[in-house]
Design a protein around this motif. Structure first.
Motif, PDB file in Angstrom:
ATOM      1  N   UNK A  95     126.311  -6.324  53.064  1.00  0.00           N
ATOM      2  CA  UNK A  95     125.458  -7.498  53.001  1.00  0.00           C
ATOM      3  C   UNK A  95     124.006  -7.286  53.388  1.00  0.00           C
ATOM      4  N   UNK A  96     123.619  -6.024  53.668  1.00  0.00           N
ATOM      5  CA  UNK A  96     122.235  -5.733  54.044  1.00  0.00           C
ATOM      6  C   UNK A  96     121.628  -4.697  53.110  1.00  0.00           C
ATOM      7  N   UNK A  97     120.323  -4.776  52.939  1.00  0.00           N
ATOM      8  CA  UNK A  97     119.606  -3.824  52.095  1.00  0.00           C
ATOM      9  C   UNK A  97     119.370  -2.552  52.903  1.00  0.00           C
ATOM     10  N   UNK A  98     119.923  -1.449  52.407  1.00  0.00           N
ATOM     11  CA  UNK A  98     119.774  -0.162  53.099  1.00  0.00           C
ATOM     12  C   UNK A  98     118.745   0.726  52.421  1.00  0.00           C
ATOM     13  N   UNK A  99     118.398   0.405  51.158  1.00  0.00           N
ATOM     14  CA  UNK A  99     117.379   1.170  50.433  1.00  0.00           C
ATOM     15  C   UNK A  99     116.461   0.187  49.718  1.00  0.00           C
ATOM     16  N   UNK A 100     115.137   0.462  49.836  1.00  0.00           N
ATOM     17  CA  UNK A 100     114.098  -0.316  49.157  1.00  0.00           C
ATOM     18  C   UNK A 100     113.082   0.688  48.640  1.00  0.00           C
ATOM     19  N   UNK A 101     113.210   1.052  47.377  1.00  0.00           N
ATOM     20  CA  UNK A 101     112.285   1.993  46.740  1.00  0.00           C
ATOM     21  C   UNK A 101     111.613   1.255  45.592  1.00  0.00           C
ATOM     22  N   UNK A 107     116.081   1.151  57.518  1.00  0.00           N
ATOM     23  CA  UNK A 107     116.119   1.026  56.062  1.00  0.00           C
ATOM     24  C   UNK A 107     115.439   2.250  55.452  1.00  0.00           C
ATOM     25  N   UNK A 108     115.974   2.699  54.338  1.00  0.00           N
ATOM     26  CA  UNK A 108     115.361   3.792  53.571  1.00  0.00           C
ATOM     27  C   UNK A 108     114.284   3.148  52.698  1.00  0.00           C
ATOM     28  N   UNK A 109     113.036   3.259  53.104  1.00  0.00           N
ATOM     29  CA  UNK A 109     111.903   2.538  52.509  1.00  0.00           C
ATOM     30  C   UNK A 109     110.981   3.529  51.820  1.00  0.00           C
ATOM     31  N   UNK A 168     104.949   4.186  55.742  1.00  0.00           N
ATOM     32  CA  UNK A 168     106.389   4.233  56.007  1.00  0.00           C
ATOM     33  C   UNK A 168     106.864   3.029  56.814  1.00  0.00           C
ATOM     34  N   UNK A 169     108.076   2.590  56.529  1.00  0.00           N
ATOM     35  CA  UNK A 169     108.696   1.475  57.252  1.00  0.00           C
ATOM     36  C   UNK A 169     110.154   1.841  57.498  1.00  0.00           C
ATOM     37  N   UNK A 170     110.734   1.324  58.564  1.00  0.00           N
ATOM     38  CA  UNK A 170     112.154   1.558  58.775  1.00  0.00           C
ATOM     39  C   UNK A 170     112.857   0.417  59.496  1.00  0.00           C
ATOM     40  N   UNK A 171     112.109  -0.472  60.148  1.00  0.00           N
ATOM     41  CA  UNK A 171     112.724  -1.559  60.917  1.00  0.00           C
ATOM     42  C   UNK A 171     112.451  -2.915  60.264  1.00  0.00           C
ATOM     43  N   UNK A 172     113.209  -3.909  60.698  1.00  0.00           N
ATOM     44  CA  UNK A 172     112.992  -5.273  60.188  1.00  0.00           C
ATOM     45  C   UNK A 172     111.588  -5.766  60.522  1.00  0.00           C
TER      46      UNK A 172
END
Length: 138
Positions: A118-124, A32-34, A51-55
């Motif tokens: 159906x999934x969140x690819x960016x969370x800013x 995920x682009x976090x 930073x985060x990138x995995x579930x």
């Protein structure tokens, strides 16, 4: 589709409000682009800002956030959800109480999400980081 984006955003907000961190993380793509709107060096009093990138890291973020606040006193509210195709912007106000010390704080926020397949690819998320850091440093 916009309705799919809106549905995923509503489900995200519902799971976050329920405090179901693992099920919340299931809504995120890997990677995920976090991004959180904080200075690059972060702040020692706010350990969930990194930073985060995995579930697994997304679930850890929400667990850490909850561990530092009193969930029963969370008054965070959403005032608007704007959707444009795969993009969504959630506007609202964070209202939290710090577990250690009991300091309450509020901050306006804007959350930019992208939903694909159906999934969140960016969370800013953009918030008043100074207010949050001060509350946790008290």
């Amino acid at each position: 589709m916009s309705s799919d984006t809106y549905d995923v955003v509503e489900e995200l907000l519902r799971r976050m409000a329920e405090g179901d961190h693992d099920r919340t993380a299931e809504l995120f793509a890997e990677p995920v682009d976090w991004r959180l709107s904080w200075p690059a060096e972060g702040h020692s009093a706010v350990p969930w800002i990194r930073p985060r990138s995995s579930r697994a890291e997304v679930a850890d973020h929400f667990r850490s956030l909850e561990a530092h606040h009193v969930p029963e006193l969370n008054g965070t509210s959403v005032t608007r959800i704007l959707v444009d195709g795969t993009h969504a912007v959630v506007l609202g106000e964070i209202a939290q109480t710090v577990r250690a010390g009991g300091t309450a704080y509020t901050s306006p926020f804007a959350l930019h999400l992208t939903v694909e397949d159906g999934l969140i690819t960016r969370y800013h998320i953009y918030e008043d980081s100074l207010t949050v850091a001060r509350a946790l440093s008290t």
